[in-house]
Enzyme design. Sequence first.
Site, PDB file in Angstrom:
ATOM      1  N   CYS A   1       2.779   1.704  11.705  1.00 27.35           N
ATOM      2  CA  CYS A   1       4.006   2.252  11.142  1.00 27.35           C
ATOM      3  C   CYS A   1       4.589   3.340  12.036  1.00 27.35           C
ATOM      4  CB  CYS A   1       3.728   2.816   9.759  1.00 27.35           C
ATOM      5  SG  CYS A   1       2.741   1.705   8.767  1.00 27.35           S
TER       6      CYS A   1
ATOM      7  N   GLY B   1       0.838  -1.196   0.000  1.00 26.25           N
ATOM      8  CA  GLY B   1       0.000   0.000   0.000  1.00 26.25           C
ATOM      9  C   GLY B   1       0.875   1.249   0.000  1.00 26.25           C
TER      10      GLY B   1
ATOM     11  N   SER C   1      -3.743  -2.999  -0.064  1.00 27.00           N
ATOM     12  CA  SER C   1      -2.659  -3.835   0.450  1.00 27.00           C
ATOM     13  C   SER C   1      -3.216  -5.177   0.910  1.00 27.00           C
ATOM     14  CB  SER C   1      -2.005  -3.102   1.627  1.00 27.00           C
ATOM     15  OG  SER C   1      -1.000  -3.901   2.182  1.00 27.00           O
TER      16      SER C   1
ATOM     17  N   GLN D   1      -7.309   0.277   4.349  1.00 25.98           N
ATOM     18  CA  GLN D   1      -8.039  -0.275   5.498  1.00 25.98           C
ATOM     19  C   GLN D   1      -9.469  -0.687   5.155  1.00 25.98           C
ATOM     20  OE1 GLN D   1      -7.016  -1.024   8.598  1.00 25.98           O
ATOM     21  NE2 GLN D   1      -4.941  -0.241   8.392  1.00 25.98           N
TER      22      GLN D   1
ATOM     23  N   THR E   1      10.570  -7.716 -11.467  1.00 26.10           N
ATOM     24  CA  THR E   1      10.004  -9.062 -11.595  1.00 26.10           C
ATOM     25  C   THR E   1       8.839  -9.215 -10.633  1.00 26.10           C
ATOM     26  OG1 THR E   1      12.154  -9.884 -12.233  1.00 26.10           O
ATOM     27  CG2 THR E   1      10.576 -11.525 -11.422  1.00 26.10           C
TER      28      THR E   1
END
Length: 385
Positions: A328, A76, A202, A182, A240
Amino acid sequence: MKSKKVVYLDNAATTPVDQNVLEKMIPFFREKFGNPITHLYSFLGQEALNAIEDARSKTANLINAHPNQIVFTSSGTEANNMVIKGVAFKKGKGHIIVSKIEHHSVLHPVESLKEFGFDVTYIDVDSKGFIDINQVEDSIKNDTILISIMHANNEIGTIQPMEEVVRIAKEHGIPVHTDAVQSVGHINVDVKELDVDFLSVSAHKFNGPKSAGYLYIKDKSLIMPLIEGGAQEEGLRAATHNVPGIVGLGEASYIAQKELNSEIERLKTLKDYMYNSLVSNLSDVFLNGPLEDRLPQNLNVTIKGILNQTFLVELNKRGVIGGGGSACASTEKEPSHVLKAIGLSNEDANSSIRFSFGKYTEKEDIDYALDIIIDTVKKLRSMGN
Ligand code: PLP
């Protein structure tokens, strides 16, 4: 020896991978290890490419997008950086509007852009965390290039009136991004209804793997790539592919779509039950965020007379894992910028706890946790912290 019971109430920080998601991912680590970019000459590459395209369809379905509007990213955080810096690089200069309660993966990129001459307006929120929609309109300038308002807040669960933001933005021809990290997988998110231009997601927030996410992009001509190199994702996001991660994201999206409606009801009931139990057993407990238009899995409360960091450590010792706000930001000592923005004092912000539920949270877990929470609050209060 009987292992200690653990009650995990920090699902907004991350969630465990669903067993079915894991099983879908495992073959792509070893026997199906091909690189999708080699699909023209390698059957292993073709197998991997088929898997990521299948995941793209499932991923798109959950938000009612077209598969070719999904650009896979590592997270995210990357999706948020990609849209903010990608639109800014494309335009070269201009003005960006964000809310004061965005996640740091939006706030920090716009801070950086200021150093390159971009101009940023931060929209206020009210005491429940809703943006001041009039301020959005009043802040628009001739050179506004992007409005980025999060769909649902990670700390207090407030769901923003995105339709109104989009209506105003459209009148001025300004693209809208929403950070839906969220909300996707937890409430109904339909990009056609929301009509946003960009949306970040995410996987690890809804029982998918970590480091797998995407940016929904309605019109790819509005953005420059952040990561350049190979031709992956039509050159918009080189590197990749994380094939197992993308497969996991697709499967998590598919499962979330099936379970969405029943989970919304179930988690809302659990959240209300926990909140009512806290309020009836403890004095001076206040809800942060709104009662309605709130993520069903989010409960954020101020518990006067406790320090959240001490409280979380004490709970953790007894097997209950809660959250202090943004995962975070958990190494930061400053009170939460979200709680400050809704008007809490430093003291109340530092006495606030987030409990967030997930698909494995049961009522018996809440009952078990409540006994420990209530007991710990009483002990800490009697000790003066
Ligand atoms: N946006 C919001 C609202 C979040 O809550 C988070 C993670 O906590 C992110 C973005 C970052 O997502 P990721 O952990 O995938 O980088």
